[in-house]
Design a protein around this motif. Structure first.
Motif, PDB file in Angstrom:
ATOM      1  N   LYS A 174       0.821  -1.222   0.000  1.00  0.00           N
ATOM      2  CA  LYS A 174       0.000   0.000   0.000  1.00  0.00           C
ATOM      3  C   LYS A 174       0.852   1.268   0.000  1.00  0.00           C
ATOM      4  N   THR A 175       1.795   1.333   0.936  1.00  0.00           N
ATOM      5  CA  THR A 175       2.601   2.548   1.058  1.00  0.00           C
ATOM      6  C   THR A 175       3.461   2.763  -0.177  1.00  0.00           C
ATOM      7  N   ALA A 176       4.020   1.690  -0.724  1.00  0.00           N
ATOM      8  CA  ALA A 176       4.833   1.797  -1.937  1.00  0.00           C
ATOM      9  C   ALA A 176       3.986   2.298  -3.101  1.00  0.00           C
ATOM     10  N   ILE A 177       2.756   1.813  -3.195  1.00  0.00           N
ATOM     11  CA  ILE A 177       1.856   2.243  -4.268  1.00  0.00           C
ATOM     12  C   ILE A 177       1.565   3.732  -4.148  1.00  0.00           C
ATOM     13  N   LEU A 178       1.254   4.177  -2.939  1.00  0.00           N
ATOM     14  CA  LEU A 178       0.950   5.592  -2.734  1.00  0.00           C
ATOM     15  C   LEU A 178       2.178   6.454  -2.984  1.00  0.00           C
ATOM     16  N   ASN A 179       3.331   5.983  -2.563  1.00  0.00           N
ATOM     17  CA  ASN A 179       4.571   6.728  -2.745  1.00  0.00           C
ATOM     18  C   ASN A 179       4.910   6.876  -4.231  1.00  0.00           C
ATOM     19  N   GLN A 180       4.723   5.806  -4.984  1.00  0.00           N
ATOM     20  CA  GLN A 180       4.931   5.872  -6.433  1.00  0.00           C
ATOM     21  C   GLN A 180       3.912   6.802  -7.074  1.00  0.00           C
ATOM     22  N   LEU A 181       2.671   6.711  -6.600  1.00  0.00           N
ATOM     23  CA  LEU A 181       1.592   7.505  -7.178  1.00  0.00           C
ATOM     24  C   LEU A 181       1.870   8.998  -7.053  1.00  0.00           C
ATOM     25  N   LEU A 208      10.342   7.600   3.061  1.00  0.00           N
ATOM     26  CA  LEU A 208       9.516   7.597   1.852  1.00  0.00           C
ATOM     27  C   LEU A 208      10.328   8.083   0.657  1.00  0.00           C
ATOM     28  N   VAL A 209      11.131   9.106   0.863  1.00  0.00           N
ATOM     29  CA  VAL A 209      11.977   9.602  -0.223  1.00  0.00           C
ATOM     30  C   VAL A 209      13.018   8.560  -0.608  1.00  0.00           C
ATOM     31  N   ALA A 210      13.533   7.832   0.397  1.00  0.00           N
ATOM     32  CA  ALA A 210      14.496   6.757   0.091  1.00  0.00           C
ATOM     33  C   ALA A 210      13.861   5.720  -0.823  1.00  0.00           C
ATOM     34  N   ARG A 211      12.571   5.479  -0.682  1.00  0.00           N
ATOM     35  CA  ARG A 211      11.884   4.544  -1.568  1.00  0.00           C
ATOM     36  C   ARG A 211      11.798   5.082  -2.993  1.00  0.00           C
ATOM     37  N   LYS A 212      11.714   6.396  -3.130  1.00  0.00           N
ATOM     38  CA  LYS A 212      11.743   6.983  -4.466  1.00  0.00           C
ATOM     39  C   LYS A 212      13.124   6.769  -5.101  1.00  0.00           C
ATOM     40  N   TYR A 213      14.168   6.906  -4.307  1.00  0.00           N
ATOM     41  CA  TYR A 213      15.514   6.618  -4.802  1.00  0.00           C
ATOM     42  C   TYR A 213      15.631   5.138  -5.185  1.00  0.00           C
ATOM     43  N   SER A 214      15.010   4.267  -4.412  1.00  0.00           N
ATOM     44  CA  SER A 214      15.051   2.836  -4.690  1.00  0.00           C
ATOM     45  C   SER A 214      14.513   2.542  -6.087  1.00  0.00           C
ATOM     46  N   LYS A 215      13.387   3.158  -6.410  1.00  0.00           N
ATOM     47  CA  LYS A 215      12.798   2.968  -7.741  1.00  0.00           C
ATOM     48  C   LYS A 215      13.706   3.539  -8.820  1.00  0.00           C
ATOM     49  N   ALA A 216      14.229   4.743  -8.584  1.00  0.00           N
ATOM     50  CA  ALA A 216      15.040   5.417  -9.601  1.00  0.00           C
ATOM     51  C   ALA A 216      16.332   4.667  -9.899  1.00  0.00           C
TER      52      ALA A 216
END
Length: 334
Positions: A67-74, A101-109
């Motif tokens: 859930k949190t990953a989906i919202l963070n990506q969204l 949460l920002v670290a998860r954005k880096y994870s995707k990038a």
């Protein structure tokens, strides 16, 4: 004619309401008003082209379902995919710190796990850290604002009003909340009562901002009841695997106030190799159950699970069919 007397509720004639409806339809068909396009074409197809202004979207799921990953990506990709729209995102994050949460954005990038980014086993290389700094420069000016101090329903409402008035009236506002059961209550107040008040508050907020002429929408995350993981629900593939409204914690209040309710299921983590009556393979997949679509039909979308890098993708959209408003489409068979 609209009467705004303080002595009674406002009254609107059908003449005014019909004019508003036809104007909105004309603006939609000419592209003067559009929904916020999400990263997932399946979500856009099922909903009103994405997240329509003045709508409430619920994303529910069990712990670990993404859930949190989906919202963070969204939140990041809404800004990237809708450059023509001027809006801010006010993100109430009661579960995680903003930096995580920002670290998860880096994870995707970077296509790396958060564990790798945090040098849990091996120190992150200088070249990878340079890529992080490049991503930071790209996202740091995005209009995303975090609130990671938990509060009551009244606290949330006051914060929304404060933020909404502080920003330019011409800029829209998308409010997200992760997640509903972490909202604080008054002394002795039951969690389900809090959810009812939360639902009422967001509906009032939509009416308030609509009256102001400021675009406003809401995306909420919600937890599932534990019964969804009981053995009789997951033992053998079948329709009993599927989530229902009553599986959502406080489902009645949230369901009634929402325009779209989507439950993300990750059956592989529950030990299920096959899912549903068609025994669909679960490895590497998420199943998005659209239990409610106010202006459409509920469907099941099979998605590509890349949560290890905090990402979810459409699965083979070119060959996937969908079922929307009676069209011969089928999201289940991908």
């Amino acid at each position: 004619m609209e009467n705004n007397s303080s002595n009674h509720l406002s009254i609107k004639s059908i003449r005014l309401a019909s004019n508003e409806a036809s104007t909105y339809i004309d603006d939609r068909r000419h592209g003067r008003i559009v929904s916020l396009k999400t990263p997932w074409e399946k979500y856009n197809k099922v909903s009103m082209g994405g997240i329509e202004w003045y709508s409430v979207h619920i994303i529910a799921g069990a712990s670990g379902s993404g859930k949190t990953a989906i919202l963070n990506q969204l939140e990041t990709e809404l800004i990237e995919l809708n450059p023509q729209e001027e809006f801010d995102i006010l993100s109430f994050n009661f579960e995680m710190l903003a930096k995580n949460l920002v670290a998860r954005k880096y994870s995707k990038a970077l296509n790396k796990t958060v564990k790798e980014l945090f040098s849990a086993d091996t120190p992150l290389s200088d070249s990878d850290f340079a890529r992080i700094k490049a991503t930071e420069r790209k996202i740091k000016n995005m209009p995303i604002y975090y609130v990671d101090e938990a509060g009551t329903v009244e606290d949330i409402l006051r914060t929304i009003h404060y933020f909404g008035k502080k920003k330019d009236k011409n800029r829209g506002l998308l409010v997200t909340l992760d997640h509903t059961i972490l909202v604080n209550g008054k002394m002795g107040e039951l969690e389900r009562i809090i959810l009812v008040e939360l639902a009422k508050m967001f509906k009032r907020a939509i009416k308030y901002f609509a009256k102001m002429g400021k675009n406003f929408s809401v995306v909420l995350l919600s937890q599932m009841n534990r019964q969804i993981e009981e053995m009789e629900r997951i033992g053998e593939p079948g329709v009993h695997n599927y989530p229902r409204k009553k599986d959502i914690f406080g489902g009645d209040a949230l369901y009634q106030m929402s325009d779209v309710v989507m439950v993300t299921m990750k059956p592989y983590q529950m030990g299920m190799d096959c899912y549903g009556p068609n025994r669909v393979e679960t490895k590497g997949r998420l199943f998005w159950h659209f239990l409610k679509v106010r202006e459409g039909e509920g469907v099941i979308a099979t998605m590509k699970n890349k949560l290890f890098i905090n990402t979810v993708e459409d699965l083979d959209m070119n060959t996937a069919n969908q079922q929307v408003k009676g069209q011969t489409l089928n999201l289940n068979q991908t």
